[in-house]
Design a protein around this motif. Structure first.
Motif, PDB file in Angstrom:
ATOM      1  N   LEU A  94       0.830  -1.206   0.000  1.00 44.88           N
ATOM      2  CA  LEU A  94       0.000   0.000   0.000  1.00 44.88           C
ATOM      3  C   LEU A  94       0.866   1.258   0.000  1.00 44.88           C
ATOM      4  CD1 LEU A  94      -3.275   0.733   1.779  1.00 44.88           C
ATOM      5  CD2 LEU A  94      -1.360   2.253   2.271  1.00 44.88           C
ATOM      6  N   VAL A  95       1.922   1.256   0.806  1.00 41.27           N
ATOM      7  CA  VAL A  95       2.818   2.420   0.859  1.00 41.27           C
ATOM      8  C   VAL A  95       3.436   2.671  -0.510  1.00 41.27           C
ATOM      9  CG1 VAL A  95       4.962   3.330   1.836  1.00 41.27           C
ATOM     10  CG2 VAL A  95       3.314   2.179   3.317  1.00 41.27           C
ATOM     11  N   SER A  96       3.902   1.605  -1.159  1.00 45.48           N
ATOM     12  CA  SER A  96       4.525   1.743  -2.483  1.00 45.48           C
ATOM     13  C   SER A  96       3.538   2.270  -3.509  1.00 45.48           C
ATOM     14  CB  SER A  96       5.084   0.391  -2.942  1.00 45.48           C
ATOM     15  OG  SER A  96       6.129  -0.036  -2.097  1.00 45.48           O
ATOM     16  N   MET A  97       2.281   1.830  -3.404  1.00 46.66           N
ATOM     17  CA  MET A  97       1.254   2.284  -4.342  1.00 46.66           C
ATOM     18  C   MET A  97       1.036   3.792  -4.216  1.00 46.66           C
ATOM     19  SD  MET A  97      -2.691   0.957  -4.760  1.00 46.66           S
ATOM     20  CE  MET A  97      -3.193   1.462  -3.110  1.00 46.66           C
ATOM     21  N   TYR A  98       0.926   4.291  -2.980  1.00 44.36           N
ATOM     22  CA  TYR A  98       0.738   5.723  -2.771  1.00 44.36           C
ATOM     23  C   TYR A  98       1.970   6.509  -3.222  1.00 44.36           C
ATOM     24  CZ  TYR A  98      -3.716   5.716  -0.270  1.00 44.36           C
ATOM     25  OH  TYR A  98      -5.057   5.617   0.045  1.00 44.36           O
ATOM     26  N   GLU A  99       3.159   6.020  -2.862  1.00 43.15           N
ATOM     27  CA  GLU A  99       4.379   6.734  -3.221  1.00 43.15           C
ATOM     28  C   GLU A  99       4.541   6.826  -4.737  1.00 43.15           C
ATOM     29  OE1 GLU A  99       7.464   6.148   0.464  1.00 43.15           O
ATOM     30  OE2 GLU A  99       7.417   4.586  -1.074  1.00 43.15           O
ATOM     31  N   LEU A 108       5.942  15.396  -3.763  1.00 41.65           N
ATOM     32  CA  LEU A 108       6.956  14.928  -2.826  1.00 41.65           C
ATOM     33  C   LEU A 108       6.229  14.396  -1.600  1.00 41.65           C
ATOM     34  CD1 LEU A 108       9.519  17.874  -3.023  1.00 41.65           C
ATOM     35  CD2 LEU A 108       9.834  15.576  -3.945  1.00 41.65           C
ATOM     36  N   ASN A 109       6.651  13.237  -1.081  1.00 37.78           N
ATOM     37  CA  ASN A 109       5.934  12.568   0.004  1.00 37.78           C
ATOM     38  C   ASN A 109       6.791  12.475   1.264  1.00 37.78           C
ATOM     39  OD1 ASN A 109       3.903  11.849  -1.984  1.00 37.78           O
ATOM     40  ND2 ASN A 109       5.324  10.254  -2.652  1.00 37.78           N
ATOM     41  N   PHE A 110       6.135  12.658   2.413  1.00 31.82           N
ATOM     42  CA  PHE A 110       6.799  12.546   3.706  1.00 31.82           C
ATOM     43  C   PHE A 110       5.901  11.742   4.640  1.00 31.82           C
ATOM     44  CE2 PHE A 110       8.193  16.327   1.571  1.00 31.82           C
ATOM     45  CZ  PHE A 110       9.577  16.308   1.725  1.00 31.82           C
ATOM     46  N   LYS A 111       6.455  10.687   5.247  1.00 30.89           N
ATOM     47  CA  LYS A 111       5.668   9.772   6.070  1.00 30.89           C
ATOM     48  C   LYS A 111       6.174   9.791   7.519  1.00 30.89           C
ATOM     49  CE  LYS A 111       6.970   6.170   3.794  1.00 30.89           C
ATOM     50  NZ  LYS A 111       7.977   6.793   2.925  1.00 30.89           N
ATOM     51  N   LEU A 112       5.282   9.445   8.426  1.00 25.29           N
ATOM     52  CA  LEU A 112       5.657   9.312   9.833  1.00 25.29           C
ATOM     53  C   LEU A 112       4.752   8.282  10.497  1.00 25.29           C
ATOM     54  CD1 LEU A 112       7.263  10.136  12.343  1.00 25.29           C
ATOM     55  CD2 LEU A 112       5.626  11.997  12.689  1.00 25.29           C
ATOM     56  N   ALA A 113       5.360   7.240  11.065  1.00 25.00           N
ATOM     57  CA  ALA A 113       4.600   6.186  11.747  1.00 25.00           C
ATOM     58  C   ALA A 113       4.311   6.578  13.193  1.00 25.00           C
ATOM     59  CB  ALA A 113       5.383   4.880  11.715  1.00 25.00           C
ATOM     60  N   ARG A 114       3.193   6.095  13.702  1.00 24.95           N
ATOM     61  CA  ARG A 114       2.908   6.257  15.130  1.00 24.95           C
ATOM     62  C   ARG A 114       3.888   5.421  15.936  1.00 24.95           C
ATOM     63  NH1 ARG A 114      -3.251   4.776  15.867  1.00 24.95           N
ATOM     64  NH2 ARG A 114      -2.779   5.207  18.059  1.00 24.95           N
ATOM     65  N   THR A 115       4.093   5.808  17.171  1.00 24.47           N
ATOM     66  CA  THR A 115       5.028   5.095  18.031  1.00 24.47           C
ATOM     67  C   THR A 115       4.461   3.745  18.464  1.00 24.47           C
ATOM     68  OG1 THR A 115       4.136   6.426  19.855  1.00 24.47           O
ATOM     69  CG2 THR A 115       6.207   7.155  18.877  1.00 24.47           C
ATOM     70  N   LEU A 123       0.889  11.019   6.469  1.00 25.86           N
ATOM     71  CA  LEU A 123       1.582  11.308   5.215  1.00 25.86           C
ATOM     72  C   LEU A 123       1.243  12.718   4.766  1.00 25.86           C
ATOM     73  CD1 LEU A 123       2.211   9.185   2.099  1.00 25.86           C
ATOM     74  CD2 LEU A 123       0.998  11.341   1.800  1.00 25.86           C
ATOM     75  N   ILE A 124       2.268  13.472   4.362  1.00 22.66           N
ATOM     76  CA  ILE A 124       2.076  14.767   3.704  1.00 22.66           C
ATOM     77  C   ILE A 124       2.642  14.653   2.299  1.00 22.66           C
ATOM     78  CG2 ILE A 124       2.634  17.226   3.660  1.00 22.66           C
ATOM     79  CD1 ILE A 124       2.971  17.229   6.620  1.00 22.66           C
ATOM     80  N   ALA A 125       1.873  15.104   1.321  1.00 23.02           N
ATOM     81  CA  ALA A 125       2.340  15.162  -0.061  1.00 23.02           C
ATOM     82  C   ALA A 125       2.150  16.594  -0.557  1.00 23.02           C
ATOM     83  CB  ALA A 125       1.565  14.186  -0.944  1.00 23.02           C
ATOM     84  N   VAL A 126       3.197  17.161  -1.146  1.00 27.10           N
ATOM     85  CA  VAL A 126       3.110  18.523  -1.684  1.00 27.10           C
ATOM     86  C   VAL A 126       3.566  18.515  -3.131  1.00 27.10           C
ATOM     87  CG1 VAL A 126       3.381  19.698   0.530  1.00 27.10           C
ATOM     88  CG2 VAL A 126       5.420  19.102  -0.788  1.00 27.10           C
TER      89      VAL A 126
END
Length: 248
Positions: A94-99, A108-115, A123-126
Motif C-alpha cells: 500500500l505504501v509503495s502504491m501511494y508513493e 513529494l511525500n513525507f511519512k511518519l509512523a505512530r510510536t 503522510l504529507i504530499a506537496v
C-alpha cells in the motif's frame, strides 16, 4: 486551521479546492486533509455478521480497491497539499502504491509512523511545481495514544504576487496530525496537551531557524468539534478555521 497573519498568502491558504477569484494576483493554494481509515481498523461485516473481528486488512482485494479509489479521488482533485491520517504504513504494498502514484503525479511525500508499532501513521504530499521543501520534522508525543505530528517547512516555488521581488521568499509551515479520540472527558487534557506540544514545537522551530512571521497551517484529524476545548484553545491562540473562511 491556520494562523491569522498579515501575509497575503496566509489569508488564502484555505482548505478544500476553493479557487481564488483573481489568479493574476495570487497563486491558488489548496489543501486536502483526509483520514483514510487504515484497513487494520476498518471492520467488515461478512459471513452474515458471524465474524465480528474481521478487518479489511485481512482481505487484500477489499483494501486495495478502496485505496485505489481514494488515490483516484485525490489525484483528480490535485490539491497543492495533501495531508493523510491513518495511513497504513505497516503494509509495504500500500505504501509503495501511494508513493508511486503521488510521485508520478509530481508530489513529494513525507511519512511518519505512530510510536509503538501501531501500524498506521501520517503522510504529507506537496506538489513540486508549487513548493520547494526546506525541512521536515517529526514530533512524537510519547503519550497513551502513541500519537505523532509532522512539521513541513516549505517555500513557494514562485513569488506569491507579480509585484513581489523574485528574491523574496514566501514560506509556510504545514502541520499534519491525528489527535487522540475523546472516548471520555478525562482525555480532554491529553488532547489539549497534544495541541500544546505542537504549538510549542512550532514556536521552538521558528526561533531555532530565526524565521520572520510565517503562515502556519494546522491540518489533520482533530477528532473534535467547534464546541470542544481543542478548537476553542486554537482560536484563543489566533488560529482561524480555513474551512469556515472558504465557505463563509
Amino acid at each position: 486551521m491556520r494562523k491569522e497573519r498579515r501575509s497575503r498568502i496566509g489569508s488564502y491558504a484555505i482548505s478544500s479546492s476553493m479557487s481564488m477569484r483573481d489568479h493574476r494576483q495570487q497563486p491558488c493554494i489548496t489543501c486536502t486533509t483526509f483520514n483514510i481509515l487504515a484497513p487494520i481498523y476498518k471492520r467488515l461485516n461478512i459471513n452474515n455478521d458471524q465474524d465480528q473481528n474481521s478487518r479489511e486488512s485481512d482481505y487484500r482485494a477489499y483494501w486495495l480497491v478502496r485505496n485505489q479509489r481514494i488515490l483516484d479521488s485525490l489525484l483528480r482533485e490535485r490539491s497543492s497539499i495533501i495531508c493523510l491520517q491513518e495511513f497504513w504504513l505497516g503494509n509495504e504494498e500500500l505504501v509503495s502504491m501511494y508513493e508511486k502514484r503521488f510521485g508520478d503525479a509530481g508530489y513529494l511525500n513525507f511519512k511518519l509512523a505512530r510510536t509503538n508499532n501501531r501500524g498506521d501513521g501520517l503522510l504529507i504530499a506537496v506538489r513540486k511545481d508549487y513548493f520547494r521543501v526546506i525541512n521536515h520534522r517529526e514530533l512524537l508525543f510519547n503519550d497513551c495514544g502513541d500519537r505523532v505530528a509532522q512539521l513541513l517547512h516549505v517555500e513557494l516555488a514562485a513569488p506569491c504576487s507579480p509585484s513581489r521581488n523574485n528574491d523574496t521568499r514566501q514560506e509556510i509551515l504545514i502541520v499534519n496530525t491525528h489527535l487522540l479520540f475523546p472516548h471520555d472527558s478525562s482525555l480532554s487534557l491529553v488532547r489539549l496537551n497534544q495541541v500544546y506540544k505542537i504549538l510549542q514545537y512550532v514556536e521552538s522551530y521558528q526561533k531555532e531557524n530565526k524565521l520572520s512571521p510565517t503562515p502556519i497551517m494546522l491540518c489533520g484529524d482533530w477528532n473534535g468539534s467547534k464546541r470542544g476545548h481543542v478548537y476553542k484553545f486554537l482560536r484563543s491562540q489566533g488560529f482561524v478555521s480555513s474551512y469556515d473562511t472558504a465557505h463563509q
